[in-house]
Each structure stands twice: as structure tokens, then as C-alpha cells.
Design a protein around this motif. Structure first.
Motif, PDB file in Angstrom:
ATOM      1  N   VAL A 154       0.863  -1.184   0.000  1.00 55.75           N
ATOM      2  CA  VAL A 154       0.000   0.000   0.000  1.00 55.75           C
ATOM      3  C   VAL A 154       0.896   1.230   0.000  1.00 55.75           C
ATOM      4  O   VAL A 154       1.721   1.406   0.897  1.00 55.75           O
ATOM      5  CB  VAL A 154      -0.925  -0.002   1.237  1.00 55.75           C
ATOM      6  CG1 VAL A 154      -1.675   1.311   1.357  1.00 55.75           C
ATOM      7  CG2 VAL A 154      -1.916  -1.165   1.141  1.00 55.75           C
ATOM      8  N   ALA A 155       0.747   2.041  -1.034  1.00 55.20           N
ATOM      9  CA  ALA A 155       1.612   3.224  -1.165  1.00 55.20           C
ATOM     10  C   ALA A 155       1.199   4.322  -0.193  1.00 55.20           C
ATOM     11  O   ALA A 155       2.027   5.101   0.266  1.00 55.20           O
ATOM     12  CB  ALA A 155       1.551   3.746  -2.596  1.00 55.20           C
ATOM     13  N   GLY A 156      -0.090   4.399   0.114  1.00 56.57           N
ATOM     14  CA  GLY A 156      -0.562   5.448   1.030  1.00 56.57           C
ATOM     15  C   GLY A 156      -2.028   5.269   1.369  1.00 56.57           C
ATOM     16  O   GLY A 156      -2.752   4.547   0.684  1.00 56.57           O
ATOM     17  N   ALA A 157      -2.401   5.902   2.456  1.00 55.07           N
ATOM     18  CA  ALA A 157      -3.816   5.893   2.860  1.00 55.07           C
ATOM     19  C   ALA A 157      -4.199   7.337   3.124  1.00 55.07           C
ATOM     20  O   ALA A 157      -3.627   7.989   4.000  1.00 55.07           O
ATOM     21  CB  ALA A 157      -4.019   5.035   4.093  1.00 55.07           C
ATOM     22  N   ILE A 158      -5.131   7.830   2.346  1.00 53.55           N
ATOM     23  CA  ILE A 158      -5.479   9.254   2.431  1.00 53.55           C
ATOM     24  C   ILE A 158      -6.884   9.408   2.987  1.00 53.55           C
ATOM     25  O   ILE A 158      -7.842   8.849   2.436  1.00 53.55           O
ATOM     26  CB  ILE A 158      -5.362   9.917   1.046  1.00 53.55           C
ATOM     27  CG1 ILE A 158      -3.889   9.863   0.628  1.00 53.55           C
ATOM     28  CG2 ILE A 158      -5.883  11.337   1.053  1.00 53.55           C
ATOM     29  CD1 ILE A 158      -3.604  10.405  -0.724  1.00 53.55           C
ATOM     30  N   PRO A 159      -6.994  10.132   4.092  1.00 51.43           N
ATOM     31  CA  PRO A 159      -8.333  10.302   4.671  1.00 51.43           C
ATOM     32  C   PRO A 159      -9.190  11.259   3.839  1.00 51.43           C
ATOM     33  O   PRO A 159      -8.657  12.085   3.092  1.00 51.43           O
ATOM     34  CB  PRO A 159      -8.047  10.890   6.051  1.00 51.43           C
ATOM     35  CG  PRO A 159      -6.741  11.581   5.899  1.00 51.43           C
ATOM     36  CD  PRO A 159      -5.969  10.845   4.854  1.00 51.43           C
TER      37      PRO A 159
ATOM     38  N   ASN B  82       1.837  22.117   2.574  1.00 50.70           N
ATOM     39  CA  ASN B  82       2.292  21.515   3.841  1.00 50.70           C
ATOM     40  C   ASN B  82       1.215  20.661   4.511  1.00 50.70           C
ATOM     41  O   ASN B  82       1.362  20.287   5.676  1.00 50.70           O
ATOM     42  CB  ASN B  82       2.731  22.616   4.810  1.00 50.70           C
ATOM     43  CG  ASN B  82       3.897  23.397   4.252  1.00 50.70           C
ATOM     44  OD1 ASN B  82       4.842  22.802   3.730  1.00 50.70           O
ATOM     45  ND2 ASN B  82       3.812  24.723   4.303  1.00 50.70           N
ATOM     46  N   HIS B  83       0.159  20.360   3.798  1.00 53.70           N
ATOM     47  CA  HIS B  83      -0.932  19.566   4.370  1.00 53.70           C
ATOM     48  C   HIS B  83      -0.461  18.110   4.555  1.00 53.70           C
ATOM     49  O   HIS B  83       0.307  17.595   3.749  1.00 53.70           O
ATOM     50  CB  HIS B  83      -2.122  19.623   3.410  1.00 53.70           C
ATOM     51  CG  HIS B  83      -3.420  19.179   4.028  1.00 53.70           C
ATOM     52  ND1 HIS B  83      -3.728  17.859   4.219  1.00 53.70           N
ATOM     53  CD2 HIS B  83      -4.473  19.881   4.500  1.00 53.70           C
ATOM     54  CE1 HIS B  83      -4.927  17.765   4.767  1.00 53.70           C
ATOM     55  NE2 HIS B  83      -5.407  18.989   4.961  1.00 53.70           N
ATOM     56  N   PRO B  84      -0.945  17.435   5.636  1.00 56.59           N
ATOM     57  CA  PRO B  84      -0.555  16.025   5.852  1.00 56.59           C
ATOM     58  C   PRO B  84      -0.876  15.129   4.649  1.00 56.59           C
ATOM     59  O   PRO B  84      -0.136  14.178   4.360  1.00 56.59           O
ATOM     60  CB  PRO B  84      -1.390  15.609   7.062  1.00 56.59           C
ATOM     61  CG  PRO B  84      -1.745  16.873   7.758  1.00 56.59           C
ATOM     62  CD  PRO B  84      -1.755  17.954   6.735  1.00 56.59           C
ATOM     63  N   ILE B  85      -1.941  15.449   3.927  1.00 54.79           N
ATOM     64  CA  ILE B  85      -2.298  14.642   2.756  1.00 54.79           C
ATOM     65  C   ILE B  85      -1.217  14.775   1.676  1.00 54.79           C
ATOM     66  O   ILE B  85      -0.862  13.813   1.002  1.00 54.79           O
ATOM     67  CB  ILE B  85      -3.684  15.075   2.204  1.00 54.79           C
ATOM     68  CG1 ILE B  85      -4.783  14.566   3.139  1.00 54.79           C
ATOM     69  CG2 ILE B  85      -3.916  14.567   0.783  1.00 54.79           C
ATOM     70  CD1 ILE B  85      -6.180  14.911   2.699  1.00 54.79           C
ATOM     71  N   VAL B  86      -0.688  15.990   1.547  1.00 52.38           N
ATOM     72  CA  VAL B  86       0.368  16.211   0.547  1.00 52.38           C
ATOM     73  C   VAL B  86       1.631  15.455   0.951  1.00 52.38           C
ATOM     74  O   VAL B  86       2.326  14.878   0.106  1.00 52.38           O
ATOM     75  CB  VAL B  86       0.629  17.723   0.361  1.00 52.38           C
ATOM     76  CG1 VAL B  86       1.748  17.960  -0.639  1.00 52.38           C
ATOM     77  CG2 VAL B  86      -0.647  18.418  -0.097  1.00 52.38           C
ATOM     78  N   THR B  87       1.903  15.441   2.247  1.00 50.66           N
ATOM     79  CA  THR B  87       3.064  14.672   2.741  1.00 50.66           C
ATOM     80  C   THR B  87       2.888  13.196   2.363  1.00 50.66           C
ATOM     81  O   THR B  87       3.837  12.537   1.904  1.00 50.66           O
ATOM     82  CB  THR B  87       3.164  14.808   4.276  1.00 50.66           C
ATOM     83  OG1 THR B  87       3.085  16.194   4.598  1.00 50.66           O
ATOM     84  CG2 THR B  87       4.437  14.222   4.811  1.00 50.66           C
ATOM     85  N   GLU B  88       1.665  12.703   2.545  1.00 49.05           N
ATOM     86  CA  GLU B  88       1.381  11.300   2.209  1.00 49.05           C
ATOM     87  C   GLU B  88       1.534  11.072   0.691  1.00 49.05           C
ATOM     88  O   GLU B  88       2.098  10.074   0.257  1.00 49.05           O
ATOM     89  CB  GLU B  88      -0.044  10.959   2.675  1.00 49.05           C
ATOM     90  CG  GLU B  88      -0.469   9.508   2.499  1.00 49.05           C
ATOM     91  CD  GLU B  88       0.105   8.582   3.565  1.00 49.05           C
ATOM     92  OE1 GLU B  88       0.870   9.066   4.419  1.00 49.05           O
ATOM     93  OE2 GLU B  88      -0.197   7.371   3.525  1.00 49.05           O
ATOM     94  N   LEU B  89       1.050  12.044  -0.087  1.00 50.85           N
ATOM     95  CA  LEU B  89       1.151  11.925  -1.547  1.00 50.85           C
ATOM     96  C   LEU B  89       2.615  11.935  -2.005  1.00 50.85           C
ATOM     97  O   LEU B  89       2.977  11.259  -2.968  1.00 50.85           O
ATOM     98  CB  LEU B  89       0.380  13.056  -2.231  1.00 50.85           C
ATOM     99  CG  LEU B  89      -1.138  12.857  -2.328  1.00 50.85           C
ATOM    100  CD1 LEU B  89      -1.827  14.148  -2.755  1.00 50.85           C
ATOM    101  CD2 LEU B  89      -1.487  11.739  -3.315  1.00 50.85           C
ATOM    102  N   LYS B  90       3.435  12.708  -1.292  1.00 51.73           N
ATOM    103  CA  LYS B  90       4.865  12.731  -1.626  1.00 51.73           C
ATOM    104  C   LYS B  90       5.479  11.349  -1.424  1.00 51.73           C
ATOM    105  O   LYS B  90       6.321  10.905  -2.208  1.00 51.73           O
ATOM    106  CB  LYS B  90       5.599  13.760  -0.753  1.00 51.73           C
ATOM    107  CG  LYS B  90       5.405  15.192  -1.239  1.00 51.73           C
ATOM    108  CD  LYS B  90       6.120  16.161  -0.322  1.00 51.73           C
ATOM    109  CE  LYS B  90       5.872  17.596  -0.754  1.00 51.73           C
ATOM    110  NZ  LYS B  90       6.325  18.566   0.239  1.00 51.73           N
ATOM    111  N   GLN B  91       5.028  10.684  -0.336  1.00 50.84           N
ATOM    112  CA  GLN B  91       5.516   9.319  -0.069  1.00 50.84           C
ATOM    113  C   GLN B  91       5.098   8.386  -1.202  1.00 50.84           C
ATOM    114  O   GLN B  91       5.870   7.532  -1.640  1.00 50.84           O
ATOM    115  CB  GLN B  91       4.922   8.796   1.258  1.00 50.84           C
ATOM    116  CG  GLN B  91       5.367   9.560   2.501  1.00 50.84           C
ATOM    117  CD  GLN B  91       6.848   9.345   2.785  1.00 50.84           C
ATOM    118  OE1 GLN B  91       7.378   8.281   2.522  1.00 50.84           O
ATOM    119  NE2 GLN B  91       7.510  10.373   3.284  1.00 50.84           N
TER     120      GLN B  91
END
Lengths: 289, 345
Positions: free
Chosen positions: A248-253, A273-282
Motif C-alpha cells: 500500500v503506497a498510502g492511505a489518504i483520509p 504543507n498539508h498532511p495529505i500532501v506529505t502522504e502523496l509525496k511518499q
């Protein structure tokens, strides 16, 4: 055998020296087309519509471009195009669409629209080109009625990478598993299967993953999108990874801010700087590694 | 400036004061045994009730004005006995404090007890003052002040107030029959009616047989004390019976709002050997199982479960991978990958 080993050793030494001198060498990825540019093809797919596939494609493209890469985004969802809206393109801004290329009216590079301006200057050296599908109702009807030569699509991807000197090509696919989707998956270096934690998505996601496995896609990952805030994201990640036997590459709420943009802007640019963007970067990093 | 409501209140107070004054005029013809001033006056509850209803000023105006009107009708003039008129005003004023001491509305034993204390004070304090004035001015000796003025008035007015004010408050919606009130009211009215009947009988007997008035009023005072003690005992026992029910109700309310943290308060009640104890234990167990079920459900919602029909998936996969297009595509993709791999190495 010895010759091969020596070759490998010298290549490793060269890459190591290059890394020390010039930094991250990960841009150098393998391509199915084996050309000098060696672009990385990423297909973003979901079995059902409404999973946030186009939004994810646009955000990934933006993130790669902000990282200094030349990125192409191709909307192969010819039957229900939509990603152009996220990049702020109207029907009048499109001289030639993917449909025109498939019907022999133009070359593939003529369809590319430079949409780098949406990055608002946050892309030193990077660029984003969008190859939109036609939103004209008659064009969509013609595709549905007459179809098109799938091989042209394959050639188009290759020519596009060459002409625009792309580092990354993101393919926003049509939901389901039709011929052009299978083609996109087959020629990709990486496949991102987007799903929602929703019963409607489970069976189709399973099928997509198995089909991609049959096609020997080198890297396949799942993105869990629009997860309700009541869910434990870590638990979802584990369950999905175990069920589909796929990383799983990421889980986005589910995000009110993202809904608030109403697909009219690129989230990663607006909320850097949103946490979702951090997740998307991963996710972006995982798909290229 | 006075509002329309203030005018209405003042109008009602003056009207009730007039009724009070006229009733005083009528009852003034029949004095209590051994008295030449005190009489049986059930109408004393009018200023008291006005006080409870509209506040201390309204109670005072109604009592004082009514008393002066009674003298006026009797031809004695409004200022015939100003200190007695003031005492009547105070009799209305004291119950008017009900809203300030938590005796209005009456929905439990505690406010009811506060109301009864106000009624006892309203029947005693003002007339202790007026009797004191009579004695102070040297108009009557102490013995007469006590047995001819204070005690007859205090005893009878207290009994009238106890008997009539609560039903009037109920009629006005100021006495709410919650479980505590329902429990104490049966005992309360039984006691009051019995004592009142005994008191009136005693008065009649005294009038016919000419028993010493000192004995009558001493008996009356003792009866009143016994009544108050009886009421206090019944208040305490009613509270003991009803307190667990009230606690249970409060906890049930909180559970209804999703707050399970107060169930522990039922532990003491649960240790009672009676039906209330059983009820508390059953309720606690029930709440605990509801809470657990809710938590399980919440956990269920938080936990993702993915179910896949593997048989269907295999069938669908075979349909796709079995097609000529797929086989060709797979072969092409394989060739491309191999070529890319060869070029890379």
C-alpha cells in the motif's frame, strides 16, 4: 559471465560516483521503450469511477514537476474526460486533443498543452504537459461508436516521451478493464491502483491487481483514498495489503479541504504543507523507487 | 415605567386584598374562645398565596391593604390598628420570599420543607411583632397577649396555611408532582386534615364547656409542634424511599445522553435488599451490556473488513486473460520489457 560481473561492477562504481557528485540518481529509470530518455511510465487506475483517480494523477504529476522533472499527464479516459478541469483547461484552450491524434488529425506532441503555470512557479526546471481527451460530446460519441486503433495509443506514449523529453509519464486511465486500460497497465513501469474503503471497490480492485500481476507490471501499489475519518488508517493499510497481497503506497483520509477545492485546483500546490500532501509525496517517491 | 404585566399584577393584588378585607370583616364577628380580637380566618392564605405568586411586595400590599379595608368596612377606619395591618402585610411578604430561597416551584421534598418553614414564619413572626406592640404599649398583660392574641392566631393561621396554600400552588402550576412530592403528599394531607379537625373540635368543645383557654392553646401549640415533627419525620422517610428512584432517573437520563460514567453511583442503591436494590442492579447490568455493545459497534465501524469473492474473481480473471487480445498484449509487453532490460544491461 565474468564480463557481465565486471560490467556490473563498473556501472555500480560509476553510479556511486555520480550520486556523490550530482545527488539523487533516481531519475534514471528503466523504460519499456528503451530509448535514450528512459522515462518512467506510471498508470493511475481504479476499477470504479469516483475514487479520486484523476485528482491523484494531477497531484502526483505536480509533485514530480515541483521536484524539477518534466512530466506528461495523458488523459486516456476518453469516454469521460475530466483531468483538464483540475489543470484549469477549458474546451477553448485545447487546439488538439488525444482524440484528434487517434483519428490521425495531428501528431501526439501537437496535443500537449503546457500547464506548468498551475504550479505557480514552484517547479524549478520542471514542467507539466497535459494531453487532454476531447470534451466535445460528438467526439466522445464517435469514440464510443467507432473505437480507435489501440496500437496508436502505444505509439503515442513513446513519441510523446521522445518529443517532450519527459522524465515521467502519468497515465490517467479509464475505470474498468478495457483494452486501452490493459495496454496502459501493460506498458507501465509502475501501476497505482486507487481504491476507496468501500464494498463497491473491493472486488474490482482485487481483479485489477490480479490482471496487473498477469501482465508482470514491475511495480504495483495500492492507494487507499477518501478513507472516512472514523477509520484507523494503519489498520486499513494492513488489511488492504494482506487482502490483496500488494504493498500500500498510502492511505489518504477524506478531506474537507480537498472537497472544498472541488477539483478546480491542484491540492498539492494549494496546500503544500498539508498532511495529505506529505502522504502523496511518499506515494510519489514509492512509485519511482 | 410600569408594564402591562405590572398593572395586571397590581390589579389582581388589590382585588384579592379587597376579598381578604371583606372576609376579615365577616370573620371578625366570631372570635376564638377567650379572644376578643383573634378569629378563625381561612382567608389568611390569600395574601400568603399572592406573595408566593407575585413576590413579597404583592403579598405585603394584599395583606396590609385587605386588613385596613376590613376595618374600614367595619366602620373603624383604615388606621384602626396600623401595627396589625402591618403584621398582615408581613404575613403576605414572608411567603413572597419563596422564589429567593428555592421554595418555588415546589418539585421535591427540600423546596416543600422550605415552603412550610416560610408559612410557619409568616403565621408567627408578624403576629409576635403586633402582639409585642400591644404588650409594649401596655394595652394587654403578657398572659393575655400570649393566650388571647399570639397563640390563637399563630396556631390557626399556620394550620390554614398548611392546609390551603399547597393546593392553591398546585392549581397555579407551582407545585409539581414528582415522585418525592407524591410520596410525601399523602402523609401530609392526612396529618393536616386530622390535626385541623381535632383543632376545630377542640375549639367547639371549649366554647360549649368553657374549658380553660390556656389549656386549649397549650394543647394547640403542642399539637402544632407534634405536627411539625411528624412532617419532618415523613419528609425524611419519603426522601429515603424516593432518593434511589431519583438517582436512578438521573443516571438513566445521562445514559440516554450517551454518558455512562455515572452508573457507578448506583452501587450503593444496588446493595439495598429491597426491590429498588434489585432494580438498580438490573439497570446497572443492562447499561454495562449496552455500553459494551456500543463500543463493539464503534470498533466495528472503525475496523475495515475487506471481503472478496475469490471464485468470482478467478472466473473474471480467466475471462480477461483468456482473450486473444490479452495474450498478444502480454507477449508484446514481455518482449518490450526484455528489450528494455537488454538495452539497460
Amino acid at each position: 559471465m565474468d564480463f557481465c560481473l565486471n560490467l556490473w561492477f563498473f556501472r555500480a562504481a560509476f553510479e556511486g560516483a555520480r550520486f556523490l557528485l550530482f545527488g539523487d540518481p533516481s531519475i534514471e529509470n528503466r523504460s519499456l521503450f528503451g530509448n535514450q530518455k528512459m522515462a518512467h511510465i506510471i498508470s493511475v487506475h481504479s476499477f470504479r469511477g469516483g475514487t479520486g483517480k484523476s485528482n491523484t494523477s494531477a497531484n502526483l504529476a505536480a509533485l514530480y514537476a515541483m521536484d524539477g522533472l518534466r512530466v506528461g499527464v495523458i488523459d486516456t479516459d476518453i469516454q469521460s474526460p475530466g483531468i483538464h478541469v483540475i489543470f484549469g483547461l477549458g474546451e477553448e484552450d485545447v487546439a488538439y486533443s488525444l482524440n484528434d491524434y487517434l483519428w490521425g488529425r495531428c501528431t501526439i506532441e501537437q496535443t500537449a498543452c503546457d500547464v506548468s503555470s498551475v504550479l505557480q512557479g514552484a517547479s524549478p526546471g520542471g514542467a507539466v504537459y497535459l494531453i487532454p481527451s476531447s470534451v466535445n460530446a460528438a467526439d466522445i460519441a464517435r469514440v464510443l461508436h467507432d473505437g480507435y486503433d489501440i496500437d496508436l495509443l502505444s505509439d503515442g506514449f513513446r513519441d510523446l516521451i521522445r518529443a517532450l523529453k519527459l522524465d515521467i509519464l502519468v497515465i490517467d486511465t479509464h475505470p474498468g478493464l478495457n483494452e486501452e486500460t490493459l495496454l496502459s497497465i501493460a506498458i507501465s513501469n509502475a501501476l497505482l491502483v486507487v481504491m476507496r474503503p468501500d464494498y463497491q471497490d473491493y472486488q474490482g480492485t482485487g481483479l485489477t491487481v490480479e490482471v496487473a500481476r498477469e501482465l508482470d507490471v514491475p511495480r504495483m501499489m495500492i492507494l487507499i483514498n477518501k478513507a472516512p475519518s472514523t477509520f484507523d488508517l494503519e489498520q486499513i493499510r494492513r488489511t488492504v495489503a494482506d487482502t490483496y497481497n500488494c504493498p500500500v503506497a498510502g492511505a489518504i483520509p477524506h478531506s474537507e479541504e480537498m472537497m472544498g477545492l472541488a477539483s478546480h485546483h491542484i491540492f498539492a500546490v494549494r496546500y503544500a504543507n498539508h498532511p495529505i500532501v506529505t502522504e502523496l509525496k511518499q506515494v510519489a517517491k514509492a512509485l519511482r523507487s | 415605567m410600569w408594564s402591562k404585566k405590572s398593572f395586571t399584577t397590581a390589579g389582581v393584588c388589590i382585588a384579592v386584598g379587597c376579598v381578604y378585607g371583606f372576609a376579615n370583616f365577616l370573620s371578625g364577628k366570631y372570635y376564638l374562645p377567650g379572644c376578643n380580637f383573634a378569629e378563625l380566618r381561612p382567608q389568611v392564605v390569600l395574601p400568603m398565596f399572592m406573595g408566593v405568586l407575585y413576590g413579597p411586595v404583592a403579598g405585603f400590599v394584599c395583606g396590609a391593604l385587605g386588613d385596613m379595608l376590613g376595618y374600614t368596612i367595619g366602620g373603624k377606619g383604615p388606621f384602626f390598628a396600623l401595627h396589625w395591618s402591618m403584621a398582615n402585610g408581613l404575613m403576605g411578604l414572608i411567603p413572597g420570599l419563596a422564589r429567593y430561597v428555592g421554595a418555588r416551584p415546589v418539585d421535591a421534598i427540600a423546596p416543600f420543607v422550605r415552603l412550610l418553614i416560610l408559612l410557619v414564619l409568616a403565621s408567627g413572626v408578624p403576629f409576635a411583632f403586633s402582639t409585642g406592640v400591644e404588650y409594649g404599649l401596655g394595652r394587654v398583660p403578657f398572659h393575655e397577649a400570649l393566650f388571647g392574641f399570639f397563640l390563637p392566631i399563630f396556631i390557626t393561621d399556620t394550620l390554614w396555611a398548611f392546609m390551603l396554600v399547597p393546593p392553591m400552588m398546585r392549581a397555579a402550576g407551582l407545585l409539581i408532582s414528582r415522585i418525592e412530592m407524591r410520596t410525601i403528599q399523602a402523609v401530609y394531607y392526612l396529618l393536616i386534615v386530622t390535626v385541623m379537625a381535632t383543632w376545630l373540635s377542640s375549639i367547639l368543645i371549649t366554647m360549649r364547656e368553657e374549658i380553660q383557654v390556656e389549656e386549649l392553646y397549650t394543647l394547640g401549640a403542642v399539637t402544632l409542634i407534634v405536627l411539625i415533627i411528624g412532617l419532618a419525620v415523613s419528609a425524611v422517610s419519603s426522601k429515603k424511599i424516593t432518593a434511589p428512584v431519583v438517582t436512578l432517573t438521573n443516571v438513566a437520563h445521562r445514559v440516554g445522553e450517551g454518558d455512562y460514567s455515572h452508573v457507578a453511583e448506583l452501587r450503593t442503591i444496588g446493595s439495598r435488599p429491597d426491590e429498588l436494590g434489585t432494580m438498580a442492579t438490573v439497570f446497572s447490568d443492562m447499561v454495562r451490556s449496552v455500553e459494551k455493545r456500543e463500543e463493539d459497534l464503534r470498533q466495528e465501524v472503525r475496523t475495515l473488513r475487506v471481503r472478496i469473492d475469490r471464485k468470482k474473481q478467478t472466473a473474471d480473471l480467466e475471462k480477461i486473460t483468456g482473450s486473444d487480445y490479452f495474450k498478444t498484449l502480454k507477449q508484446k509487453a514481455g518482449n518490450l520489457r526484455r528489450r528494455a532490460g537488454a538495452e539497460d544491461s
